[in-house]
Design a protein around this motif. Structure first.
Motif, PDB file in Angstrom:
ATOM      1  N   TYR A 197       0.878  -1.159   0.000  1.00  0.00           N
ATOM      2  CA  TYR A 197       0.000   0.000   0.000  1.00  0.00           C
ATOM      3  C   TYR A 197       0.918   1.212   0.000  1.00  0.00           C
ATOM      4  CZ  TYR A 197       0.348  -1.461   4.994  1.00  0.00           C
ATOM      5  OH  TYR A 197       0.764  -1.933   6.211  1.00  0.00           O
ATOM      6  N   GLY A 198       0.667   2.087  -0.949  1.00  0.00           N
ATOM      7  CA  GLY A 198       1.607   3.178  -1.148  1.00  0.00           C
ATOM      8  C   GLY A 198       0.941   4.431  -1.671  1.00  0.00           C
ATOM      9  N   HIS A 199       1.766   5.381  -2.049  1.00  0.00           N
ATOM     10  CA  HIS A 199       1.296   6.662  -2.586  1.00  0.00           C
ATOM     11  C   HIS A 199       2.397   7.234  -3.465  1.00  0.00           C
ATOM     12  CE1 HIS A 199       3.827   8.171   0.690  1.00  0.00           C
ATOM     13  NE2 HIS A 199       3.061   7.525   1.544  1.00  0.00           N
ATOM     14  N   THR A 200       2.004   8.183  -4.283  1.00  0.00           N
ATOM     15  CA  THR A 200       2.944   8.843  -5.179  1.00  0.00           C
ATOM     16  C   THR A 200       2.970  10.341  -4.888  1.00  0.00           C
ATOM     17  OG1 THR A 200       1.196   8.983  -6.851  1.00  0.00           O
ATOM     18  CG2 THR A 200       2.710   7.114  -7.006  1.00  0.00           C
ATOM     19  N   GLN A 201       3.905  11.018  -5.519  1.00  0.00           N
ATOM     20  CA  GLN A 201       4.195  12.404  -5.165  1.00  0.00           C
ATOM     21  C   GLN A 201       3.002  13.336  -5.328  1.00  0.00           C
ATOM     22  OE1 GLN A 201       7.750  13.774  -7.001  1.00  0.00           O
ATOM     23  NE2 GLN A 201       7.879  15.653  -5.815  1.00  0.00           N
ATOM     24  N   ALA A 234       6.249   5.288  -0.189  1.00  0.00           N
ATOM     25  CA  ALA A 234       6.391   6.194  -1.336  1.00  0.00           C
ATOM     26  C   ALA A 234       7.096   5.413  -2.448  1.00  0.00           C
ATOM     27  CB  ALA A 234       7.185   7.432  -0.938  1.00  0.00           C
ATOM     28  N   LEU A 235       6.354   4.571  -3.149  1.00  0.00           N
ATOM     29  CA  LEU A 235       6.975   3.641  -4.095  1.00  0.00           C
ATOM     30  C   LEU A 235       7.589   4.346  -5.292  1.00  0.00           C
ATOM     31  CD1 LEU A 235       4.569   0.584  -3.981  1.00  0.00           C
ATOM     32  CD2 LEU A 235       7.032   0.529  -3.601  1.00  0.00           C
ATOM     33  N   ASP A 236       7.096   5.513  -5.641  1.00  0.00           N
ATOM     34  CA  ASP A 236       7.702   6.216  -6.769  1.00  0.00           C
ATOM     35  C   ASP A 236       9.131   6.638  -6.465  1.00  0.00           C
ATOM     36  OD1 ASP A 236       6.614   7.960  -4.870  1.00  0.00           O
ATOM     37  OD2 ASP A 236       6.141   9.515  -6.339  1.00  0.00           O
ATOM     38  N   SER A 237       9.442   6.902  -5.201  1.00  0.00           N
ATOM     39  CA  SER A 237      10.811   7.289  -4.857  1.00  0.00           C
ATOM     40  C   SER A 237      11.754   6.082  -4.882  1.00  0.00           C
ATOM     41  CB  SER A 237      10.864   7.955  -3.484  1.00  0.00           C
ATOM     42  OG  SER A 237      10.767   7.022  -2.425  1.00  0.00           O
ATOM     43  N   CYS A 238      11.211   4.876  -4.734  1.00  0.00           N
ATOM     44  CA  CYS A 238      12.024   3.656  -4.776  1.00  0.00           C
ATOM     45  C   CYS A 238      12.407   3.270  -6.199  1.00  0.00           C
ATOM     46  CB  CYS A 238      11.262   2.488  -4.147  1.00  0.00           C
ATOM     47  SG  CYS A 238      10.852   2.670  -2.396  1.00  0.00           S
ATOM     48  N   LEU A 293      -7.542  -4.098  -1.742  1.00  0.00           N
ATOM     49  CA  LEU A 293      -6.291  -4.674  -2.224  1.00  0.00           C
ATOM     50  C   LEU A 293      -5.991  -4.274  -3.669  1.00  0.00           C
ATOM     51  CD1 LEU A 293      -6.601  -8.287  -0.742  1.00  0.00           C
ATOM     52  CD2 LEU A 293      -5.135  -6.429   0.076  1.00  0.00           C
ATOM     53  N   GLY A 294      -7.005  -4.006  -4.451  1.00  0.00           N
ATOM     54  CA  GLY A 294      -6.772  -3.623  -5.840  1.00  0.00           C
ATOM     55  C   GLY A 294      -6.050  -2.305  -6.003  1.00  0.00           C
ATOM     56  N   ASP A 295      -6.072  -1.473  -4.964  1.00  0.00           N
ATOM     57  CA  ASP A 295      -5.390  -0.181  -5.028  1.00  0.00           C
ATOM     58  C   ASP A 295      -3.927  -0.266  -4.611  1.00  0.00           C
ATOM     59  OD1 ASP A 295      -7.709   1.009  -5.889  1.00  0.00           O
ATOM     60  OD2 ASP A 295      -8.269   1.786  -3.926  1.00  0.00           O
ATOM     61  N   PHE A 296      -3.477  -1.432  -4.138  1.00  0.00           N
ATOM     62  CA  PHE A 296      -2.060  -1.591  -3.845  1.00  0.00           C
ATOM     63  C   PHE A 296      -1.260  -1.272  -5.104  1.00  0.00           C
ATOM     64  CE2 PHE A 296      -1.275  -4.251   0.151  1.00  0.00           C
ATOM     65  CZ  PHE A 296      -2.379  -3.734   0.790  1.00  0.00           C
ATOM     66  N   LEU A 297       0.000  -0.902  -4.911  1.00  0.00           N
ATOM     67  CA  LEU A 297       0.875  -0.584  -6.035  1.00  0.00           C
ATOM     68  C   LEU A 297       1.900  -1.693  -6.237  1.00  0.00           C
ATOM     69  CD1 LEU A 297       1.511   3.223  -5.383  1.00  0.00           C
ATOM     70  CD2 LEU A 297      -0.095   2.190  -7.002  1.00  0.00           C
TER      71      LEU A 297
END
Length: 313
Positions: A197-201, A234-238, A293-297
């Motif tokens: 579960y994450g988010h982007t900038q 913050a998966l976009d930073s990874c 769960l479908g919104d997980f990244l």
């Protein structure tokens, strides 16, 4: 956070008990369809690699080895015979685990295949900032302001969390970036996938996401070792060069997981198959649900092969 999760008596390393599955429900525990989808992804990686004699499957944050066991069961014997499965965990190896599964404390170096990390990065300890200072926490969970942010953490916030160095609350994902980069670096060729579960900038949570889980319920994030302490990623930073970021709904759809109900005609032609189809559709719907769960990244990082975009099957 590190002590509460991985120190003496920490949540993830304490002996006995049900393990993470006894406290919260992940996609792995929700349905065998998830392991089946990972098996299909492994087949794609295998083909991209030219069907090597040794095909590595590395599960980072493996829990009790449930995902690896499910993937091995879903593979054809010819592929399963070439798979070298690794469970990366700090906890002790559980009894009764498939003897083919190697239990290790860190991703082995120089692997070729698929590295998969389902809900691992959210438990990589991180620092929290509020109003430009670190947040300190007492053993009972009480928070207080700490010192000013150091240069590296301030630089991460300035790059990845707009306004995070000034006012409000922010979660500093630098430790997650470094952990993921280390895991990816262990892969010589193949695909590395982080699911969380994450988010982007463009949509950072203004009040942060730090929380706890115990016995199936969300609870305050008290660092007492008796509960999970977690924060969104913050998966976009990874992401590294060539990485693709998908929702779980998109990724599983590309791997053949569908919530479509079976044709009604099947109910009379083959009632047992119809009931099985209904059950599978319900499980698929949970794995891909909006707001769940479908919104997980899924962060899909290729290493020496072409990127997997979810449309490759």
């Amino acid at each position: 956070m590190d002590a509460a999760l991985y120190g003496p008596g920490g949540f993830y390393v304490r002996p006995g008990g049900p393990g993470p599955a006894g406290h919260f429900r992940t996609s792995v525990h929700a349905s065998a369809l998830y392991a089946g989808a990972v098996a299909r992804l492994l087949r794609w990686v295998d083909a991209e690699l030219g069907h090597p004699q040794g095909l590595d499957l590395v599960d980072v944050g493996a829990g009790r080895g449930e995902l690896l066991a499910g993937v091995l069961a879903a593979l054809e014997p010819e592929i399963a015979a070439r798979v070298r499965p690794y469970a990366v965990e700090r906890a002790e190896r559980p009894e009764g685990l498939d003897p083919r599964i190697r239990w290790v404390g860190a991703p082995p170096e120089g692997t070729t295949g698929l590295l998969f990390a389902n809900e691992w990065l959210d438990n990589v300890p991180l620092e929290i900032a509020e109003d430009g200072r670190y947040v300190l926490v007492a053993p009972d969970g009480t928070e207080s302001p700490g010192g000013p942010l150091d240069g590296a953490d301030r630089a991460w916030l300035e790059r990845w969390w707009p306004g995070g160095t000034e006012t409000g609350r922010a979660e500093i994902g630098r430790a997650r970036d470094e952990a993921w980069a280390g895991a990816v670096a262990s892969l010589e060729r193949g695909l590395a996938v982080a699911v969380d579960y994450g988010h982007t900038q463009d949509a950072r949570p203004p009040y942060g996401t730090l929380t706890g889980f115990r016995a199936g319920r969300e609870v305050p994030p008290v660092p007492d070792g008796g509960r999970d302490v977690t924060a969104h990623v913050a998966l976009d930073s990874c992401a590294g060069p060539g990485a693709v970021l998908l929702t779980q709904r998109e990724a599983l759809s590309g791997l053949g997981v569908s919530g479509a109900r079976p044709a009604l005609a099947l109910a009379s032609a083959d009632p047992v198959a119809y009931v099985r189809g209904l059950a599978a559709a319900g499980e698929a719907a949970e794995l891909t649900a909006r707001g769940g769960l479908g919104d997980f990244l899924w962060l899909c990082q290729p290493v020496g092969i072409r990127a997997w975009s979810g449309a490759d099957g």
